[in-house]
Write a protein that holds these residues in place. Structure first.
Motif, mmCIF file in Angstrom:
data_model
loop_
_atom_site.group_PDB
_atom_site.id
_atom_site.type_symbol
_atom_site.label_atom_id
_atom_site.label_comp_id
_atom_site.label_asym_id
_atom_site.label_seq_id
_atom_site.Cartn_x
_atom_site.Cartn_y
_atom_site.Cartn_z
ATOM 1 N N TYR A 114 0.715 -1.164 -0.236
ATOM 2 C CA TYR A 114 0.000 0.011 0.111
ATOM 3 C C TYR A 114 0.776 1.219 -0.052
ATOM 4 C CZ TYR A 114 -2.856 3.799 1.932
ATOM 5 O OH TYR A 114 -3.173 4.910 2.275
ATOM 6 N N LEU A 115 1.997 1.287 0.830
ATOM 7 C CA LEU A 115 2.858 2.184 0.874
ATOM 8 C C LEU A 115 3.668 2.582 -0.549
ATOM 9 C CD1 LEU A 115 3.702 4.446 3.032
ATOM 10 C CD2 LEU A 115 5.436 2.824 3.513
ATOM 11 N N ILE A 116 3.846 1.528 -1.239
ATOM 12 C CA ILE A 116 4.401 1.763 -2.630
ATOM 13 C C ILE A 116 3.423 2.604 -3.343
ATOM 14 C CG2 ILE A 116 4.829 0.747 -4.675
ATOM 15 C CD1 ILE A 116 7.106 0.596 -3.168
ATOM 16 N N LEU A 117 1.905 2.159 -3.253
ATOM 17 C CA LEU A 117 0.978 2.863 -4.306
ATOM 18 C C LEU A 117 0.919 4.366 -3.720
ATOM 19 C CD1 LEU A 117 -1.769 0.233 -4.819
ATOM 20 C CD2 LEU A 117 -0.241 0.932 -6.532
ATOM 21 N N ASP A 118 0.904 4.488 -2.420
ATOM 22 C CA ASP A 118 0.810 5.771 -1.849
ATOM 23 C C ASP A 118 1.838 6.686 -2.213
ATOM 24 O OD1 ASP A 118 -0.795 7.645 0.120
ATOM 25 O OD2 ASP A 118 1.280 7.445 1.069
ATOM 26 N N THR A 119 3.111 6.341 -2.298
ATOM 27 C CA THR A 119 4.119 7.303 -2.647
ATOM 28 C C THR A 119 3.870 7.411 -4.134
ATOM 29 O OG1 THR A 119 5.644 5.429 -2.591
ATOM 30 C CG2 THR A 119 5.559 6.483 -0.662
ATOM 31 N N ARG A 120 3.591 6.328 -4.875
ATOM 32 C CA ARG A 120 3.629 6.656 -6.528
ATOM 33 C C ARG A 120 2.424 7.760 -6.807
ATOM 34 N NH1 ARG A 120 0.116 2.646 -9.688
ATOM 35 N NH2 ARG A 120 -1.300 3.836 -8.706
ATOM 36 N N ASP A 121 1.340 7.746 -6.232
ATOM 37 C CA ASP A 121 0.300 8.468 -6.309
ATOM 38 C C ASP A 121 0.649 9.908 -5.928
ATOM 39 O OD1 ASP A 121 -1.064 6.479 -7.422
ATOM 40 O OD2 ASP A 121 -2.703 6.015 -5.465
ATOM 41 N N ARG A 122 1.371 10.097 -4.917
ATOM 42 C CA ARG A 122 1.906 11.326 -4.242
ATOM 43 C C ARG A 122 3.013 11.888 -5.359
ATOM 44 N NH1 ARG A 122 4.021 11.407 0.275
ATOM 45 N NH2 ARG A 122 3.955 9.201 0.958
ATOM 46 N N LEU A 123 3.572 11.086 -6.033
ATOM 47 C CA LEU A 123 4.807 11.507 -6.814
ATOM 48 C C LEU A 123 5.939 11.741 -6.059
ATOM 49 C CD1 LEU A 123 3.291 14.036 -9.494
ATOM 50 C CD2 LEU A 123 3.368 11.317 -9.693
ATOM 51 N N ALA A 124 5.942 11.045 -4.911
ATOM 52 C CA ALA A 124 7.231 10.960 -3.861
ATOM 53 C C ALA A 124 8.151 9.797 -4.234
ATOM 54 C CB ALA A 124 6.652 10.855 -2.347
ATOM 55 N N TYR A 125 8.704 9.875 -5.356
ATOM 56 C CA TYR A 125 9.621 9.023 -5.650
ATOM 57 C C TYR A 125 10.754 8.472 -5.292
ATOM 58 C CZ TYR A 125 6.804 9.694 -10.067
ATOM 59 O OH TYR A 125 5.674 9.693 -10.882
ATOM 60 N N SER A 126 11.580 9.619 -4.277
ATOM 61 C CA SER A 126 12.272 9.327 -3.547
ATOM 62 C C SER A 126 11.965 8.545 -2.072
ATOM 63 C CB SER A 126 13.217 10.422 -2.917
ATOM 64 O OG SER A 126 12.091 11.272 -2.144
ATOM 65 N N GLU A 127 10.723 8.573 -1.703
ATOM 66 C CA GLU A 127 10.018 7.785 -0.700
ATOM 67 C C GLU A 127 9.836 6.333 -1.246
ATOM 68 O OE1 GLU A 127 6.834 9.738 1.477
ATOM 69 O OE2 GLU A 127 7.844 11.344 1.532
ATOM 70 N N LEU A 128 9.332 6.468 -2.405
ATOM 71 C CA LEU A 128 9.070 5.191 -2.994
ATOM 72 C C LEU A 128 10.359 4.166 -3.106
ATOM 73 C CD1 LEU A 128 6.951 4.582 -6.170
ATOM 74 C CD2 LEU A 128 9.293 3.283 -5.921
ATOM 75 N N MET A 129 11.592 4.824 -3.342
ATOM 76 C CA MET A 129 12.642 3.886 -3.258
ATOM 77 C C MET A 129 13.254 3.525 -2.158
ATOM 78 S SD MET A 129 13.287 3.416 -6.544
ATOM 79 C CE MET A 129 14.781 2.617 -6.282
ATOM 80 N N ALA A 130 12.834 4.436 -1.271
ATOM 81 C CA ALA A 130 13.283 4.187 0.062
ATOM 82 C C ALA A 130 12.315 2.871 0.635
ATOM 83 C CB ALA A 130 13.035 5.318 1.269
ATOM 84 N N VAL A 131 11.184 2.966 0.434
ATOM 85 C CA VAL A 131 10.315 1.865 0.684
ATOM 86 C C VAL A 131 10.737 0.558 0.051
ATOM 87 C CG1 VAL A 131 8.115 0.617 0.555
ATOM 88 C CG2 VAL A 131 8.148 3.028 0.874
ATOM 89 N N VAL A 132 11.256 0.733 -1.159
ATOM 90 C CA VAL A 132 11.854 -0.553 -2.022
ATOM 91 C C VAL A 132 13.113 -1.062 -1.147
ATOM 92 C CG1 VAL A 132 13.040 -1.183 -4.090
ATOM 93 C CG2 VAL A 132 10.974 0.262 -4.207
#
Length: 276
Positions: A231-249
């Motif tokens: 869910y957090l991956i989807l949330d960061t993608r929708d917010r265009l927070a790509y640096s946070e997305l990579m941190a979740v990865v």
């Protein structure tokens, strides 16, 4: 008059050298592992740096940007709560898979007729991707945790079934004959012969199942749940927070590594002793 050899209370020299050799080998393995991780990070940084020259957005996918967003990810996005939800789902899915897979694998390994009858069907089901069942799971179980549990259990049950059945089939027949000659009850046969005989194989299946579970978890948590790393991956993608997305990865990779490490240690602690 010759003097008698004096026995020292210290460890033998060979044992000391053996312990030192094992420590050096362990240090060498750890060093090589860290070197491999450093090489992956360097390639990641280099690839992003090359792309950033043509696309400024690519810089947000770099390792430095991901590491810089960790404090806000922990505080603002409740990283630990999402990770806890994902680990809880992993635990429930694995428990369900073991509750089904261990008895089924035992019966398949013990009853030849049952193995012949079920083997084609089980092989057919095993080859279906668990994610193929996502629409059916949502239609049947609704949104939320139940379809996620179903998908995780479906993904994890096959390694456990196969490993358990293989363990039962590889039990030395002489141990079974010995138990029967001593008029052991079914419960005694199960506890003293079958359980020790299949323990290592079951733990191998559990380790394989954890790897499959962690891969299936992220897409499974995109089924209408409001927590979890997927869910957090989807949330960061929708917010265009790509640096946070990579941190979740990075968090997903680190937790998956720790789960596999725990499974390996569990096997070394119990499975290797059972095989010995």
């Amino acid at each position: 008059m010759s003097s008698l050899p004096v026995r020292s209370g210290n460890a033998p020299e060979g044992a000391t050298q053996g312990n030192g050799g094992r420590a050096r080998r362990r240090l060498a393995r750890v060093s090589l592992g860290m070197l491999g991780l450093a090489a992956i990070l360097a390639l990641w940084w280099l690839g992003v740096a090359m792309l950033a020259g043509r696309n400024a957005l690519a810089a947000q996918f770099g390792p430095l940007a991901a590491l810089q967003t960790f404090p806000s990810l922990v505080v603002d996005d409740r990283l630990f709560a999402h990770a806890g939800a994902s680990l809880r789902r992993i635990g429930v899915g694995l428990a369900c898979a073991m509750a089904i897979g261990v008895p089924l694998g035992f019966l398949i390994g013990r009853v030849k007729t049952l193995e012949t009858a079920l083997s084609p069907a089980l092989q057919f089901l095993r080859m279906i991707s668990p994610l193929s069942w996502m629409p059916i799971a949502v239609m049947s179980l609704g949104v939320g945790d139940p379809p996620v549990y179903f998908l995780l259990a479906f993904a994890a049950v096959w390694p456990i079934v196969m490993s358990t059945a293989s363990g039962v089939q590889h039990i030395d027949a002489r141990w079974i004959q010995l138990g029967e000659s001593l008029a052991a009850t079914r419960a005694e046969m199960l506890w003293h012969i079958y359980v020790p005989g299949v323990a290592a194989h079951v733990l191998t299946g559990v380790r394989l199942a954890i790897g499959v579970l962690w891969i299936v978890l992220v897409p499974a948590e995109m089924l209408g749940v409001s927590s979890g790393l997927g869910y957090l991956i989807l949330d960061t993608r929708d917010r265009l927070a790509y640096s946070e997305l990579m941190a979740v990865v990075l968090v997903i990779g680190a937790l998956g590594f720790l789960l596999d490490y725990a499974a390996r240690q569990l096997y070394r602690r119990f499975g290797a002793q059972r095989e010995a």
